[in-house]
Design an enzyme around this catalytic site. Structure first.
Site, PDB file in Angstrom:
ATOM      1  N   GLU A 116      39.917  60.065  90.298  1.00  0.00           N
ATOM      2  CA  GLU A 116      40.464  60.443  91.610  1.00  0.00           C
ATOM      3  C   GLU A 116      39.495  60.011  92.704  1.00  0.00           C
ATOM      4  O   GLU A 116      38.335  59.696  92.429  1.00  0.00           O
ATOM      5  CB  GLU A 116      40.708  61.956  91.679  1.00  0.00           C
ATOM      6  CG  GLU A 116      39.441  62.779  91.521  1.00  0.00           C
ATOM      7  CD  GLU A 116      39.719  64.239  91.188  1.00  0.00           C
ATOM      8  OE1 GLU A 116      40.593  64.837  91.805  1.00  0.00           O
ATOM      9  OE2 GLU A 116      39.036  64.780  90.308  1.00  0.00           O
ATOM     10  N   LYS A 118      36.878  60.202  95.817  1.00  0.00           N
ATOM     11  CA  LYS A 118      35.873  61.157  96.296  1.00  0.00           C
ATOM     12  C   LYS A 118      36.118  61.291  97.799  1.00  0.00           C
ATOM     13  O   LYS A 118      35.850  60.378  98.576  1.00  0.00           O
ATOM     14  CB  LYS A 118      34.465  60.643  96.018  1.00  0.00           C
ATOM     15  CG  LYS A 118      33.385  61.653  96.403  1.00  0.00           C
ATOM     16  CD  LYS A 118      32.039  61.254  95.820  1.00  0.00           C
ATOM     17  CE  LYS A 118      31.026  62.380  95.899  1.00  0.00           C
ATOM     18  NZ  LYS A 118      30.712  62.807  97.251  1.00  0.00           N
ATOM     19  N   ASP A 120      35.897  62.320 101.626  1.00  0.00           N
ATOM     20  CA  ASP A 120      34.733  62.480 102.489  1.00  0.00           C
ATOM     21  C   ASP A 120      34.998  63.602 103.484  1.00  0.00           C
ATOM     22  O   ASP A 120      35.437  63.384 104.606  1.00  0.00           O
ATOM     23  CB  ASP A 120      34.466  61.158 103.216  1.00  0.00           C
ATOM     24  CG  ASP A 120      32.989  60.977 103.475  1.00  0.00           C
ATOM     25  OD1 ASP A 120      32.210  61.874 103.107  1.00  0.00           O
ATOM     26  OD2 ASP A 120      32.622  59.945 104.056  1.00  0.00           O
ATOM     27  N   TYR A 226      42.747  68.705  99.924  1.00  0.00           N
ATOM     28  CA  TYR A 226      43.126  68.307  98.564  1.00  0.00           C
ATOM     29  C   TYR A 226      42.291  69.104  97.584  1.00  0.00           C
ATOM     30  O   TYR A 226      41.082  69.250  97.770  1.00  0.00           O
ATOM     31  CB  TYR A 226      42.847  66.823  98.315  1.00  0.00           C
ATOM     32  CG  TYR A 226      43.962  65.906  98.751  1.00  0.00           C
ATOM     33  CD1 TYR A 226      45.296  66.224  98.517  1.00  0.00           C
ATOM     34  CD2 TYR A 226      43.668  64.700  99.383  1.00  0.00           C
ATOM     35  CE1 TYR A 226      46.320  65.370  98.912  1.00  0.00           C
ATOM     36  CE2 TYR A 226      44.685  63.839  99.782  1.00  0.00           C
ATOM     37  CZ  TYR A 226      46.003  64.183  99.535  1.00  0.00           C
ATOM     38  OH  TYR A 226      47.002  63.346  99.926  1.00  0.00           O
ATOM     39  N   CYS A 434      45.276  38.003 136.449  1.00  0.00           N
ATOM     40  CA  CYS A 434      44.307  37.879 135.359  1.00  0.00           C
ATOM     41  C   CYS A 434      44.974  37.377 134.069  1.00  0.00           C
ATOM     42  O   CYS A 434      45.925  37.976 133.589  1.00  0.00           O
ATOM     43  CB  CYS A 434      43.669  39.242 135.104  1.00  0.00           C
ATOM     44  SG  CYS A 434      42.435  39.199 133.801  1.00  0.00           S
TER      45      CYS A 434
HETATM   46  S1  IVH Z   1      34.223  67.543  91.737  1.00  0.00           S
HETATM   47  C1  IVH Z   1      31.588  69.797  89.162  1.00  0.00           C
HETATM   48  N1  IVH Z   1      35.893  65.887  92.845  1.00  0.00           N
HETATM   49  O1  IVH Z   1      31.610  65.744  96.276  1.00  0.00           O
HETATM   50  C2  IVH Z   1      31.995  68.787  90.135  1.00  0.00           C
HETATM   51  N2  IVH Z   1      34.036  66.599  94.124  1.00  0.00           N
HETATM   52  O2  IVH Z   1      28.858  65.641  95.127  1.00  0.00           O
HETATM   53  C3  IVH Z   1      32.371  69.379  91.428  1.00  0.00           C
HETATM   54  N3  IVH Z   1      33.975  65.693  96.390  1.00  0.00           N
HETATM   55  O3  IVH Z   1      30.626  69.006  96.934  1.00  0.00           O
HETATM   56  C4  IVH Z   1      32.891  68.449  92.414  1.00  0.00           C
HETATM   57  N4  IVH Z   1      35.825  64.546  96.253  1.00  0.00           N
HETATM   58  O4  IVH Z   1      32.567  68.115  98.266  1.00  0.00           O
HETATM   59  C5  IVH Z   1      34.775  66.585  93.013  1.00  0.00           C
HETATM   60  N5  IVH Z   1      37.497  64.440  93.725  1.00  0.00           N
HETATM   61  C6  IVH Z   1      36.369  65.152  93.877  1.00  0.00           C
HETATM   62  C7  IVH Z   1      35.640  65.137  95.072  1.00  0.00           C
HETATM   63  C8  IVH Z   1      34.456  65.878  95.159  1.00  0.00           C
HETATM   64  C9  IVH Z   1      34.819  64.893  97.048  1.00  0.00           C
HETATM   65  C10 IVH Z   1      32.719  66.226  96.967  1.00  0.00           C
HETATM   66  C11 IVH Z   1      32.631  67.720  96.921  1.00  0.00           C
HETATM   67  C12 IVH Z   1      31.333  68.026  96.243  1.00  0.00           C
HETATM   68  C13 IVH Z   1      30.618  66.734  96.252  1.00  0.00           C
HETATM   69  C14 IVH Z   1      29.806  66.608  94.987  1.00  0.00           C
END
Ligand code: IVH
Length: 680
Positions: A116, A118, A120, A226, A434
């Site tokens: 999935e 990540k 921001d 999400y 212009c």
């Molecule tokens: S899982 C045990 N999934 O990344 C794992 N985190 O560096 C827990 N984040 O604080 C996090 N998208 O704010 C997970 N699809 C995703 C994410 C995600 C963004 C962020 C989250 C977390 C940080 C971890």
């Protein structure tokens, strides 16, 4: 209505509103137009106002409430909120996958990964007790966070109660609050227009918004959510991570539609490849991807190292914010004359693309961000938007860095650059002349409510300008048949018709001509007021700021635009050429207009009227009224037809009289009795 009846209807409305929310935020399939949704919402609000004893905290009307607080309470997370380890390359990712396989004693290719984006934004934990949202907390240090319940409740994508059945009595939903790019851009556009401080990026936008002490402020920010998992749960939900996501989705929790499963490292690599390409098209920002071992039993076997799981990894994308040198600042002239300072940069890779230019928005922004020529700056790009300079790095400022000054003249046409009092944007004043504004100026000039040159559409104007047949609107009146017939998609017959239309447009009215000039903020109504007030073009061109401000509804900003427009000699030249070409209008008699029964009155039409709106407008104007597009305190009355919306509401809130079509008929029949009609 009886209490029991009201209770039933209130519950029905809540369910209906929630199911629309679910379709919108979870299924991404909006099912009704906004206006209908608003109507349901208003109906619920009205019923709850009538029966306050039936208001419950999980009602969709109760998202915003309470007063600003002094600070946030701390919340101890029952299950800590972990962080993720990162990899930055394919090789590192391959190694990670192998390590996990070794840990489990299986073939690398046999591992199923959930994959999935990540997101921001900012991590949040939502506690649902018996299906009701009772607490929302930020991640904080992972052990304790801040209680942001009141703020989280204002985020429409976060359900106040879970849908359906089967949820555990206690469930902590974890996920990311983020600011969609469209919302971020719209927010910043407004901020820049108002001279307010824009948000640096969507992530700061999300984090800053969620940590507001006043939930009313959070409510105004465009935030979304999400989910990517759970914390505490009083029951086991599934044996696979993606199974949990499916359950959450069913309970009305938004889960990213890009979330999927892939097989082995090869699957992760393909997903990475696919998402890297898709990144710019996503409606939210992501800074990488997250891969998690899908099998929850295997997750348990692998366990944790310090504060990150061994079963998950973030594969980061190239950064969308990087630093580079700002070599020079040029200005660009937009289609409407807006002058935008543009930074010329030492070429740099941002999010996988080489960036050499970035926008600085306007003069105030350059000052606010403390940016000098020669500085090291942070540049960001996201999606398909123009890269921008976010800020300077003053600690790295070279001794020879120098501040920017706005040029006094347009680099394209040499006309004066002017910044109106109270505006953030500077503009080139050579509106008609212009080249940067040429197409726009000519399209506007020819448009229906201006000179009304039938058949001169946008595509044709593009061709005429690109072939340099037309440089200013005055050139339209010198076009030859052969020139037109040689254009694309132009037969001789249509060329002839166009020439006739151009010829016909010469006989116009002063107000149309004034509108056609495209003076900033001089719309149809203002053009009419100017024509009526001054009676002649000469008188208007000679008027100074004070004389202009004496005209009804003209304030200092519009007056300033008019003065600057006529002060520019290039514009005066084009006007001269237009008059020489034969544009003329009947004389306007000033007194006669003022003697009309509705002179000095401003009416606003809204909703669906039985007669064509244009006809009603013309009839009212013949009686001397001004027909405006928006309601203000100065509006004499609003005439509301069927299904009138926001204008009607505004009129009511300002105490402006509202008439229906019968009232309109009465005015048209007896305009001199307006006062008594309004009192009825
Ligand atoms: S899982 C045990 N999934 O990344 C794992 N985190 O560096 C827990 N984040 O604080 C996090 N998208 O704010 C997970 N699809 C995703 C994410 C995600 C963004 C962020 C989250 C977390 C940080 C971890």
């Amino acid at each position: 209505m009886k209490l029991e009846q009201a209770r039933a209807e209130i519950e029905r409305l809540r369910q209906e509103i929630e199911s629309h929310n679910y379709r919108y935020y979870v299924l991404d399939e909006p099912s009704i137009p906004d206006t209908e949704y608003d109507a349901l919402f208003r109906r619920l609000q009205a019923l709850e106002a009538e029966f306050p004893e039936l208001v419950t905290p999980d009602s969709p009307t109760q998202r915003v409430g309470g007063k600003p607080r002094d600070g946030f309470a701390t919340v101890r997370h029952a299950v800590p909120m972990l962080s993720l380890n990162n990899v930055f390359s394919e090789a590192e990712m391959r190694e990670f996958c192998q390590r996990v396989a070794d840990g489990l004693g299986v073939e690398e290719s046999s591992i199923r990964w959930s994959a999935e984006p990540k997101f921001d934004g900012l991590a949040i934990s939502l506690l649902y007790r018996n299906g009701q949202l009772v607490q929302a907390a930020t991640r904080g240090d992972g052990e304790t966070g801040e209680d942001v319940t009141a703020n989280a409740r204002t985020i429409p994508a976060i359900p106040l109660r879970l849908r359906g059945q089967g949820w555990p009595a206690e469930l902590e939903v974890r996920g990311e609050v983020y600011m969609p790019i469209a919302g971020f851009r719209a927010w910043n556009q407004r901020a820049l227009e108002r001279g307010e401080k824009p948000l640096a990026n969507p992530r700061n936008g999300a984090a800053g918004s969620l940590r507001q002490l006043d939930p009313k402020i959070t409510a105004k920010r465009p935030l979304a959510f999400y989910s990517y998992g759970i914390g505490l749960s009083s029951e086991t939900l599934a044996d696979r991570y993606t199974g949990i996501l499916e359950k959450l989705r069913g309970w009305g929790i938004p889960v990213c539609p890009e979330a999927t499963t892939v097989q082995g490292f090869a699957g992760c690599r393909d997903y990475h490849e696919r998402m890297l390409h898709k990144r710019d098209a996503l409606p939210y920002e992501i800074d990488g991807l997250v891969f998690k071992v899908d099998d929850l039993q295997a997750q348990e076997t692998l366990g944790f190292v310090t504060r990150a799981p061994r079963w998950a990894i973030a594969w980061k994308f190239p950064a969308q914010e990087v630093s580079t040198r700002l070599l020079a600042i040029d200005v660009q002239i937009g289609r409407t004359g807006a002058v935008t300072p543009v930074a010329r940069l030492e070429p740099v890779q941002v999010g996988g693309v080489t960036v050499t230019n970035a926008t600085l928005h306007n003069e105030d922004e350059i000052r606010r961000k403390d940016i000098c020529i020669g500085d090291w700056v942070i540049v960001r790009r996201a999606g398909d938007v123009i890269p921008e300079v976010v800020r300077s790095i003053p600690e790295r400022r070279p001794a020879d860095a120098r501040p920017f000054t706005m040029p006094s003249h347009c680099p394209v046409c040499g006309s004066r650059i002017h910044r109106a009092e109270g505006e953030a944007v500077s503009r080139c004043t050579g509106g008609l002349y212009c080249p940067a504004q040429r197409k726009q100026a000519i399209k506007h000039f020819a448009s229906r409510k201006a000179m009304d040159i039938e058949g001169l559409g946008d595509k044709l104007v593009d061709q005429l300008v690109e072939r340099e047949l037309v440089q200013t609107p005055a050139d339209l009146y010198h076009l030859q048949l052969e020139q037109l017939a040689a254009l694309e998609r132009m037969a001789e017959k249509s060329a002839r018709n166009l020439l006739q239309a151009i010829e016909r447009s010469k006989a116009t009215t002063l107000d149309r001509f004034l509108f056609a000039l495209g003076i900033r903020e001089v719309g149809e109504a203002t053009a009419k007021a100017l024509a009526r007030h001054f009676g002649s073009l000469e008188a208007l061109m000679q008027a100074d700021q004070t004389l202009l401000e004496a005209v009804e509804d003209i304030g200092p900003v519009v007056a300033d635009h008019i003065v600057s427009f006529f002060a520019e000699s290039h514009n005066r030249q084009v006007i001269e050429q237009l008059l020489t070409a034969g544009i003329h209008w009947p004389e306007v008699t000033v007194e006669q207009e003022e003697a009309l029964p509705l002179a000095g009155r401003t009416l606003v039409l809204t909703g669906t009227l039985r007669r064509p709106r244009g006809e009603v407008k013309a009839a009212l104007e013949r009686l001397g009224a001004k027909v405006a597009g928006s309601v203000s305190k100065k509006t004499t009355a609003v005439i509301a037809g069927e299904a009138a919306g926001s204008k009607l509401e505004k009129a009511r809130s300002l105490g402006v009289p509202v008439l229906d079509e019968r009232g309109l008929d009465a005015i048209l029949a007896q305009p001199e009795s307006l006062e008594s009609i309004l009192k009825q």
